[in-house]
Design a protein around this motif. Sequence first.
Motif, PDB file in Angstrom:
ATOM      1  N   SER A   1       0.558  -1.008  -0.061  1.00 11.44           N
ATOM      2  CA  SER A   1       0.418  -0.222  -0.268  1.00 11.44           C
ATOM      3  C   SER A   1       0.923   0.749  -0.287  1.00 11.44           C
ATOM      4  O   SER A   1       1.979   1.125   0.479  1.00 11.44           O
ATOM      5  CB  SER A   1      -0.866  -0.135   1.505  1.00 11.44           C
ATOM      6  OG  SER A   1       0.184   0.216   2.369  1.00 11.44           O
ATOM      7  N   ARG A   2       0.266   2.095  -0.539  1.00 12.57           N
ATOM      8  CA  ARG A   2       0.783   3.637  -0.578  1.00 12.57           C
ATOM      9  C   ARG A   2       0.252   4.432   0.352  1.00 12.57           C
ATOM     10  O   ARG A   2      -0.626   4.277   0.886  1.00 12.57           O
ATOM     11  CB  ARG A   2       0.599   4.172  -2.166  1.00 12.57           C
ATOM     12  CG  ARG A   2       2.271   3.186  -3.045  1.00 12.57           C
ATOM     13  CD  ARG A   2       1.291   3.977  -4.469  1.00 12.57           C
ATOM     14  NE  ARG A   2       2.504   3.317  -4.552  1.00 12.57           N
ATOM     15  CZ  ARG A   2       1.937   1.710  -5.778  1.00 12.57           C
ATOM     16  NH1 ARG A   2       1.026   1.257  -5.928  1.00 12.57           N
ATOM     17  NH2 ARG A   2       3.228   1.699  -6.530  1.00 12.57           N
TER      18      ARG A   2
ATOM     19  N   GLY B   1      -7.280   4.962  -3.026  1.00 11.63           N
ATOM     20  CA  GLY B   1      -6.289   6.167  -3.492  1.00 11.63           C
ATOM     21  C   GLY B   1      -5.933   6.249  -5.126  1.00 11.63           C
ATOM     22  O   GLY B   1      -6.029   5.004  -5.096  1.00 11.63           O
ATOM     23  N   ARG B   2      -5.489   8.062  -5.313  1.00 10.41           N
ATOM     24  CA  ARG B   2      -5.730   7.917  -6.521  1.00 10.41           C
ATOM     25  C   ARG B   2      -4.354   7.688  -7.104  1.00 10.41           C
ATOM     26  O   ARG B   2      -3.872   7.170  -8.494  1.00 10.41           O
ATOM     27  CB  ARG B   2      -5.557   9.613  -6.702  1.00 10.41           C
ATOM     28  CG  ARG B   2      -4.732  10.165  -6.600  1.00 10.41           C
ATOM     29  CD  ARG B   2      -4.409  12.320  -6.866  1.00 10.41           C
ATOM     30  NE  ARG B   2      -4.949  12.562  -7.872  1.00 10.41           N
ATOM     31  CZ  ARG B   2      -4.302  12.707  -9.238  1.00 10.41           C
ATOM     32  NH1 ARG B   2      -3.347  13.297  -8.673  1.00 10.41           N
ATOM     33  NH2 ARG B   2      -4.994  12.040  -9.525  1.00 10.41           N
TER      34      ARG B   2
ATOM     35  N   ALA C   1      -6.878  11.305  -1.971  1.00  6.19           N
ATOM     36  CA  ALA C   1      -7.985  11.116  -2.485  1.00  6.19           C
ATOM     37  C   ALA C   1      -8.108  11.212  -3.703  1.00  6.19           C
ATOM     38  O   ALA C   1      -6.985  11.576  -4.046  1.00  6.19           O
ATOM     39  CB  ALA C   1      -8.845  11.709  -1.365  1.00  6.19           C
ATOM     40  N   PRO C   2      -8.965  10.164  -4.183  1.00  2.00           N
ATOM     41  CA  PRO C   2      -9.307  10.793  -5.698  1.00  2.00           C
ATOM     42  C   PRO C   2     -10.295  12.288  -6.079  1.00  2.00           C
ATOM     43  O   PRO C   2     -10.309  12.847  -5.011  1.00  2.00           O
ATOM     44  CB  PRO C   2     -10.468   9.604  -5.916  1.00  2.00           C
ATOM     45  CG  PRO C   2     -10.471   8.693  -5.194  1.00  2.00           C
ATOM     46  CD  PRO C   2      -9.813   9.285  -3.766  1.00  2.00           C
TER      47      PRO C   2
ATOM     48  N   LEU D   1      -4.868   4.327 -10.282  1.00  2.00           N
ATOM     49  CA  LEU D   1      -5.977   4.885 -10.557  1.00  2.00           C
ATOM     50  C   LEU D   1      -5.890   6.523 -11.517  1.00  2.00           C
ATOM     51  O   LEU D   1      -6.984   6.652 -12.227  1.00  2.00           O
ATOM     52  CB  LEU D   1      -7.214   5.332  -9.443  1.00  2.00           C
ATOM     53  CG  LEU D   1      -8.771   5.925  -8.727  1.00  2.00           C
ATOM     54  CD1 LEU D   1      -8.779   5.636  -8.038  1.00  2.00           C
ATOM     55  CD2 LEU D   1      -7.885   7.349  -9.488  1.00  2.00           C
ATOM     56  N   GLY D   2      -5.278   6.837 -11.028  1.00  2.00           N
ATOM     57  CA  GLY D   2      -5.048   8.198 -11.734  1.00  2.00           C
ATOM     58  C   GLY D   2      -3.972   7.785 -13.231  1.00  2.00           C
ATOM     59  O   GLY D   2      -4.636   8.806 -13.395  1.00  2.00           O
ATOM     60  N   ASP D   3      -3.389   6.855 -13.748  1.00  2.00           N
ATOM     61  CA  ASP D   3      -3.331   6.970 -14.892  1.00  2.00           C
ATOM     62  C   ASP D   3      -4.421   6.396 -15.790  1.00  2.00           C
ATOM     63  O   ASP D   3      -4.554   6.861 -16.894  1.00  2.00           O
ATOM     64  CB  ASP D   3      -2.127   5.680 -15.011  1.00  2.00           C
ATOM     65  CG  ASP D   3      -0.473   6.661 -14.350  1.00  2.00           C
ATOM     66  OD1 ASP D   3       0.255   8.044 -13.974  1.00  2.00           O
ATOM     67  OD2 ASP D   3       0.262   5.675 -13.678  1.00  2.00           O
ATOM     68  N   GLN D   4      -5.062   5.622 -15.282  1.00  4.10           N
ATOM     69  CA  GLN D   4      -6.296   5.044 -15.636  1.00  4.10           C
ATOM     70  C   GLN D   4      -6.764   6.106 -15.248  1.00  4.10           C
ATOM     71  O   GLN D   4      -7.399   6.412 -17.015  1.00  4.10           O
ATOM     72  CB  GLN D   4      -6.779   3.698 -14.962  1.00  4.10           C
ATOM     73  CG  GLN D   4      -7.962   3.204 -15.945  1.00  4.10           C
ATOM     74  CD  GLN D   4      -7.177   2.177 -16.883  1.00  4.10           C
ATOM     75  OE1 GLN D   4      -8.827   2.236 -17.751  1.00  4.10           O
ATOM     76  NE2 GLN D   4      -6.243   2.127 -17.585  1.00  4.10           N
TER      77      GLN D   4
END
Length: 135
Positions: free
Chosen positions: A40-41, A68-69, A45-46, A109-112
């Motif tokens: 985990s990092r 998370g993002r 939040a997104p 998540l951020g890249d997607q």
Amino acid sequence: TLPDYMVPAAYVRLDAMPLTPNGKLNRDALPAPDGAAYASRGYVAPEGEVEQTIADIWADILRIDQVGRHDNFFELGGHSLMAIRAVNRLASVYPVNLSLRSLFERPTLGDQAAYIEARLATSLGEPHDYVEIDI
């Protein structure tokens, strides 16, 4: 060296491997990994509607409380079948053709979200009724 999607998502320390009476690995007796077993990092939040939508879909598919993002789909316990479900769910929400490869190449998540936003920006808004799965 392994590609990211082949690196184990969770590690569980065992004093000894559970064995059957025949001396083979007893897979049914292996303990399920708890939350601390997953990489985990720090939670961030997104940001924005697309990230929040992806986070909600991933959390539902992975059966976890929050995403998370910077979280990686596969490090959170995702695998190829879950990835197909995620891509299908995202394709039902956003009018762009998504491939399974896009999730393997952009597992955070951020890249997607950035990828989907870029596809939305260049999309002509044409309806679609399938998900392109190219591996």
